[in-house]
Design a protein around this motif. Structure first.
Motif, mmCIF file in Angstrom:
data_model
loop_
_atom_site.group_PDB
_atom_site.id
_atom_site.type_symbol
_atom_site.label_atom_id
_atom_site.label_comp_id
_atom_site.label_asym_id
_atom_site.label_seq_id
_atom_site.Cartn_x
_atom_site.Cartn_y
_atom_site.Cartn_z
ATOM 1 N N VAL A 10 1.044 -0.894 0.281
ATOM 2 C CA VAL A 10 0.027 -0.047 -0.167
ATOM 3 C C VAL A 10 0.755 1.325 0.034
ATOM 4 C CG1 VAL A 10 -2.619 -1.090 1.223
ATOM 5 C CG2 VAL A 10 -0.018 -0.007 2.417
ATOM 6 N N SER A 11 0.430 2.526 -0.054
ATOM 7 C CA SER A 11 1.139 3.431 -0.615
ATOM 8 C C SER A 11 0.560 4.533 -0.190
ATOM 9 C CB SER A 11 1.770 3.789 -2.481
ATOM 10 O OG SER A 11 0.309 4.223 -2.538
ATOM 11 N N THR A 12 -0.652 4.428 0.818
ATOM 12 C CA THR A 12 -0.899 5.419 1.341
ATOM 13 C C THR A 12 -2.335 5.321 2.574
ATOM 14 O OG1 THR A 12 -3.690 5.563 -0.252
ATOM 15 C CG2 THR A 12 -1.526 6.882 -1.345
ATOM 16 N N GLN A 15 -5.452 4.683 0.408
ATOM 17 C CA GLN A 15 -5.672 3.543 -0.117
ATOM 18 C C GLN A 15 -5.967 2.141 1.125
ATOM 19 O OE1 GLN A 15 -1.765 1.475 -2.231
ATOM 20 N NE2 GLN A 15 -3.071 0.648 -3.043
ATOM 21 N N GLU A 16 -5.127 2.105 2.421
ATOM 22 C CA GLU A 16 -5.045 1.096 3.491
ATOM 23 C C GLU A 16 -6.355 1.481 4.148
ATOM 24 O OE1 GLU A 16 -4.129 -2.090 5.788
ATOM 25 O OE2 GLU A 16 -2.541 -0.939 4.792
ATOM 26 N N ARG A 17 -7.006 2.443 4.161
ATOM 27 C CA ARG A 17 -9.002 2.342 4.882
ATOM 28 C C ARG A 17 -9.752 2.042 3.548
ATOM 29 N NH1 ARG A 17 -6.323 6.939 6.457
ATOM 30 N NH2 ARG A 17 -7.178 8.427 4.961
ATOM 31 N N SER A 18 -9.244 2.510 2.368
ATOM 32 C CA SER A 18 -10.099 1.962 1.164
ATOM 33 C C SER A 18 -10.662 0.618 0.367
ATOM 34 C CB SER A 18 -10.133 2.379 0.208
ATOM 35 O OG SER A 18 -8.386 1.815 -0.656
ATOM 36 N N GLY A 19 -10.004 -0.417 1.363
ATOM 37 C CA GLY A 19 -10.079 -2.004 0.946
ATOM 38 C C GLY A 19 -10.166 -2.508 0.658
ATOM 39 N N ALA A 24 -6.375 -6.964 3.602
ATOM 40 C CA ALA A 24 -7.761 -7.747 2.150
ATOM 41 C C ALA A 24 -6.634 -8.030 1.374
ATOM 42 C CB ALA A 24 -8.188 -6.012 1.679
ATOM 43 N N GLN A 25 -5.616 -7.165 0.773
ATOM 44 C CA GLN A 25 -4.649 -8.364 -0.157
ATOM 45 C C GLN A 25 -4.307 -9.673 0.227
ATOM 46 O OE1 GLN A 25 -1.688 -5.552 -1.596
ATOM 47 N NE2 GLN A 25 -2.625 -3.506 -1.232
ATOM 48 N N GLU A 46 5.384 -4.290 1.899
ATOM 49 C CA GLU A 46 6.080 -2.870 1.726
ATOM 50 C C GLU A 46 4.561 -1.440 1.788
ATOM 51 O OE1 GLU A 46 7.228 -0.708 -1.973
ATOM 52 O OE2 GLU A 46 8.351 -2.316 -1.756
ATOM 53 N N ILE A 47 4.864 -0.714 2.623
ATOM 54 C CA ILE A 47 3.156 0.090 3.133
ATOM 55 C C ILE A 47 4.407 1.556 3.191
ATOM 56 C CG2 ILE A 47 2.324 1.373 4.608
ATOM 57 C CD1 ILE A 47 2.701 -1.620 5.984
ATOM 58 N N GLU A 48 4.398 2.198 1.912
ATOM 59 C CA GLU A 48 5.060 3.432 1.608
ATOM 60 C C GLU A 48 4.736 4.804 1.221
ATOM 61 O OE1 GLU A 48 9.003 4.263 -0.953
ATOM 62 O OE2 GLU A 48 8.988 2.564 0.526
ATOM 63 N N THR A 49 4.447 5.922 1.059
ATOM 64 C CA THR A 49 4.077 6.835 0.034
ATOM 65 C C THR A 49 4.722 7.188 -0.809
ATOM 66 O OG1 THR A 49 5.360 8.585 1.270
ATOM 67 C CG2 THR A 49 3.344 8.046 2.105
#
Length: 70
Positions: A10-12, A15-19, A24-25, A46-49
């Motif tokens: 996820v990059s934002t 995105q995390e909150r959107s499901g 979810a992945q 990987e979690i990064e903006t």
């Protein structure tokens, strides 16, 4: 039985909150793997903006379990 390595990203925070987040992945990959008879050998997260992409030191090295598709 076929095997795979899963990578979740996820990059934002939106995105995390959107499901579309990591949880979810992971669930979707697990459903797919079970339906197709695939064993997940290893998982990467990987979690990064996008703003932080330049901070990476190049691409992530491949897993020692990875091999080319035949």
């Amino acid at each position: 039985m076929p095997t795979a390595i899963a990578c979740y990203r996820v990059s934002t925070q939106r995105q995390e909150r959107s499901g579309l987040g990591i949880k979810a992945q992971r669930a979707e990959v697990a459903r797919f793997a079970e339906a197709e008879g695939i064993i997940i050998l290893q998982e990467f997260t990987e979690i990064e903006t996008g703003k932080g992409a330049d901070a990476r030191n190049g691409p992530r090295p491949p897993s020692p379990l990875a091999r080319p598709l035949e």
